[in-house]
Design a protein around this motif. Structure first.
Motif, PDB file in Angstrom:
ATOM      1  N   GLN A   6       2.966 -15.516  -0.795  1.00 40.08           N
ATOM      2  CA  GLN A   6       3.442 -14.175  -1.084  1.00 40.08           C
ATOM      3  C   GLN A   6       3.766 -14.051  -2.564  1.00 40.08           C
ATOM      4  N   GLN A   7       3.716 -12.819  -3.019  1.00 45.34           N
ATOM      5  CA  GLN A   7       4.012 -12.553  -4.425  1.00 45.34           C
ATOM      6  C   GLN A   7       4.558 -11.141  -4.540  1.00 45.34           C
ATOM      7  N   ARG A   8       5.490 -10.956  -5.453  1.00 43.50           N
ATOM      8  CA  ARG A   8       6.046  -9.635  -5.736  1.00 43.50           C
ATOM      9  C   ARG A   8       5.319  -9.036  -6.933  1.00 43.50           C
ATOM     10  N   PHE A   9       5.176  -7.710  -6.912  1.00 45.40           N
ATOM     11  CA  PHE A   9       4.491  -6.995  -7.976  1.00 45.40           C
ATOM     12  C   PHE A   9       5.325  -5.784  -8.366  1.00 45.40           C
ATOM     13  N   PRO A  10       5.328  -5.428  -9.652  1.00 43.46           N
ATOM     14  CA  PRO A  10       6.024  -4.205 -10.062  1.00 43.46           C
ATOM     15  C   PRO A  10       5.303  -2.975  -9.515  1.00 43.46           C
ATOM     16  N   GLY A  11       6.026  -1.901  -9.355  1.00 40.76           N
ATOM     17  CA  GLY A  11       5.451  -0.675  -8.806  1.00 40.76           C
ATOM     18  C   GLY A  11       4.631   0.099  -9.812  1.00 40.76           C
TER      19      GLY A  11
END
Length: 140
Positions: A6-11
């Protein structure tokens, strides 16, 4: 064995491309050779919906891929209100095709309403494993 990344990304809009690349890289590392185009496309559509409709300003979204036996599940989680609406778009509509395409390409598709936000997911049956692939345990 279940593998998960999993990875988080800016909106931001550039995150849609980064999410698609993340999905492609993950599939390559896992050695999944079939359904890759469908999975990358659907990841892009789900990420685009998160950016356009689900991520409040200054927040991010998460993309998670899970692989267990012959199933790959893509999840996109955002913290925005409301649930997406799916359905066959009108012939002359200029938008509204993304989730319909996801629901048509994926073997299963759904939305989970969270206390804050939602998780939109799609699942794909994958039967072909690339010879000599590296399965990397403990990815998270």
């Amino acid at each position: 064995m279940t593998l998960c990344r999993q990875q988080r990304f800016p909106g931001t809009r550039s995150s849609v491309r980064a999410a698609r690349q993340f999905a492609g890289d993950t599939l390559g590392q896992w050695g999944i050779a079939d359904r890759g185009d469908d999975i990358r496309f659907c990841t892009s559509e789900l990420a685009a919906n998160a950016v356009l409709h689900g991520v409040p300003n200054g927040r991010d979204f998460r993309v998670r891929l899970l692989w267990e036996e012959d199933l790959v599940r893509v999840e996109v989680r955002d913290s925005g209100p409301g649930l997406p609406v799916t359905g066959r778009p009108e012939v002359d509509a200029v938008s509204g095709r993304g989730l319909w395409l996801v629901s048509e390409l994926a073997d299963e598709f759904g939305v989970v309403d969270q206390l804050v936000g939602k998780t939109v997911w799609a699942r794909f049956r994958c039967s072909t494993i690339r010879p000599g692939a590296r399965h990397l345990p403990g990815q998270g």
